[in-house]
Design an enzyme around this catalytic site. Structure first.
Site, PDB file in Angstrom:
ATOM      1  N   CYS A  79     -10.193   6.089   5.459  1.00  0.00           N
ATOM      2  CA  CYS A  79     -10.284   7.175   6.440  1.00  0.00           C
ATOM      3  C   CYS A  79     -10.563   8.514   5.736  1.00  0.00           C
ATOM      4  CB  CYS A  79      -9.015   7.195   7.288  1.00  0.00           C
ATOM      5  SG  CYS A  79      -9.203   8.125   8.809  1.00  0.00           S
ATOM      6  N   HIS A 131      -8.211   1.308   9.198  1.00  0.00           N
ATOM      7  CA  HIS A 131      -6.971   1.337   8.411  1.00  0.00           C
ATOM      8  C   HIS A 131      -6.403  -0.060   8.144  1.00  0.00           C
ATOM      9  CE1 HIS A 131      -6.078   5.687   8.461  1.00  0.00           C
ATOM     10  NE2 HIS A 131      -6.787   5.684   9.571  1.00  0.00           N
ATOM     11  N   GLU A 152      -4.116  -0.797   6.056  1.00  0.00           N
ATOM     12  CA  GLU A 152      -2.671  -0.708   5.782  1.00  0.00           C
ATOM     13  C   GLU A 152      -1.831  -0.712   7.056  1.00  0.00           C
ATOM     14  OE1 GLU A 152      -4.677   1.797   5.909  1.00  0.00           O
ATOM     15  OE2 GLU A 152      -3.659   3.680   6.382  1.00  0.00           O
TER      16      GLU A 152
END
Lengths: 80, 225
Positions: free
Chosen positions: B85, B202, B204
Site C-alpha cells: 500500500c 494488504h 497482512e
C-alpha cells in the site's frame, strides 16, 4: 531570489480532479471550456543572487522532489 | 529469516505486518525512519499507512527519509523488499519499482475486499500461490491507480514483472473487476531482479481465518522457502 515552480500532470495522464473542476465550471454556466488541468504551485525563497544558479538549483529540486517526472512536468521562473 | 519493518510518521499498518511476520516465525525488528543504519535483514518491509500525511505526493517524503538510502542499498545488493500500500507508493517514488500510483479514478477512498490473480508465481514472494492463484485480499487506499506509459507497460508484460492483477472471483481480468482505474488492472509489480515487490492490497490483513481469511498467508509462507 524567488523560485516559482508550477507542477502539472503530463497531458497523457488522467487528471480526475481537473475533470471534476471542468464539469463543475460547465454546470455553473461556463460552457465553452475544453479542458481543465489541476496542478501545484511552489515558491522557494533562496539566499542566492545569481539567477543562473537559482535556475540550476530549481531544476534539481523539481527533478528530485517537487515533481515526479514519470507523470508530471514543471515550469520554473525566477524573480527578485 | 530476519526482517525489518520501517516505521514512518503516519504509518499505520506497521504493527499488523509485524504480527504477520512473527506468526510465520520471521524474526522482526521495527526500524524508525530517522535511523541511519538498517539491522541485518533478509527482508525489509515498507508498511501501509499515510507517511508524512501524504504531503506533496503519496510516498514522496518518505522516499527521501534517512533510512531509505540503506533500503535502496539493501535492494541493490539483492536483499528482499516488500512494499504494501503506502509502502508500494514509497517504492515507486524511490525508483526501486517502476510506474506511479495516482489518485483512484473515481476520486474515492476504497476500502473493500478484492480478488487478485497472481500473474507471476516464479518469484520468492509468490511461489506458494501456485496452488491457488486467485485470492481475496482487502484494499484500503485513495491513490492506488497504477500508471505507467505504454512502453513501460509493455516492458512489464514482456518481462513478466506484473505479480498481481485485479480480477473477479472467477479469475477473469476485466474492467468491472478494476476498482481504481489501474493500467492493465495492475495491483502489484516486481523489479527486474524480482527481489522487490510492491502491491496495493494488504496480505497482512488476511492471515487469520477466524478474523478475515487466510489468503495472505501464502505470501508469507512463500518467503520461508
Amino acid at each position: 531570489m524567488k523560485i516559482s515552480a508550477i507542477v502539472t500532470l503530463k497531458n497523457d495522464v488522467l487528471d480526475p480532479q481537473g475533470k471534476v473542476v471542468s464539469q463543475t465550471l460547465k454546470n455553473m454556466g461556463y460552457k465553452n471550456i475544453s479542458q481543465v488541468r489541476q496542478g501545484k504551485y511552489f515558491e522557494v525563497h533562496l539566499d542566492e543572487k545569481n539567477p543562473a544558479k537559482c535556475k540550476e538549483v530549481a531544476e534539481q529540486m523539481c527533478k528530485k522532489l517537487l515533481s515526479n517526472t514519470v507523470i508530471e512536468e514543471y515550469k520554473i521562473s525566477i524573480s527578485e | 529469516m530476519k526482517s525489518s519493518v520501517i516505521v514512518f510518521p503516519g504509518s499505520n499498518c506497521d504493527r499488523d505486518v509485524a504480527v504477520a511476520l512473527e506468526k510465520f516465525q520471521i524474526k522482526n525488528q521495527m526500524v524508525w525512519h530517522n535511523d541511519l543504519s538498517l539491522p541485518k535483514s533478509d527482508l525489509v518491509v515498507l508498511p501501509g499507512g499515510f507517511s508524512y500525511g501524504d504531503y506533496l505526493r503519496t510516498g514522496s517524503i518518505a522516499g527521501k527519509s534517512k533510512i531509505i538510502k540503506e533500503v535502496i542499498e539493501h535492494a541493490k545488493n539483492g536483499g528482499l523488499v516488500l512494499g504494501i500500500c503506502n509502502g508500494f507508493q514509497i517504492l515507486t517514488e524511490t525508483g526501486l519499482l517502476p510506474g506511479v500510483l495516482l489518485r483512484n479514478k473515481d476520486l474515492k477512498f476504497i476500502s473493500k475486499n478484492v480478488y487478485l490473480k497472481v500473474t507471476n508465481t516464479n518469484n520468492v514472494f509468490c511461489t506458494n500461490f501456485k496452488k491457488k492463484n486467485v485470492v481475496e485480499f482487502p484494499i484500503a487506499h485513495n491513490e492506488g491507480n497504477f500508471f505507467a506509459n505504454d512502453n513501460l507497460l509493455n516492458k512489464l508484460e514482456d518481462q513478466n514483472l506484473i505479480a498481481f492483477k485485479y480480477c473477479n472471483n472467477k479469475g477473469e481480468i476485466n474492467d468491472e473487476a478494476n476498482p481504481n482505474g489501474s493500467s492493465k488492472n495492475i495491483a502489484g509489480v516486481l523489479n527486474e531482479k524480482k527481489n522487490v515487490l510492491g502491491l496495493m492490497p494488504h496480505p497482512e490483513r488476511v492471515i487469520e481465518p477466524l478474523l478475515s481469511g487466510k489468503d495472505g498467508s501464502l505470501l508469507f509462507e512463500s518467503l520461508l522457502k
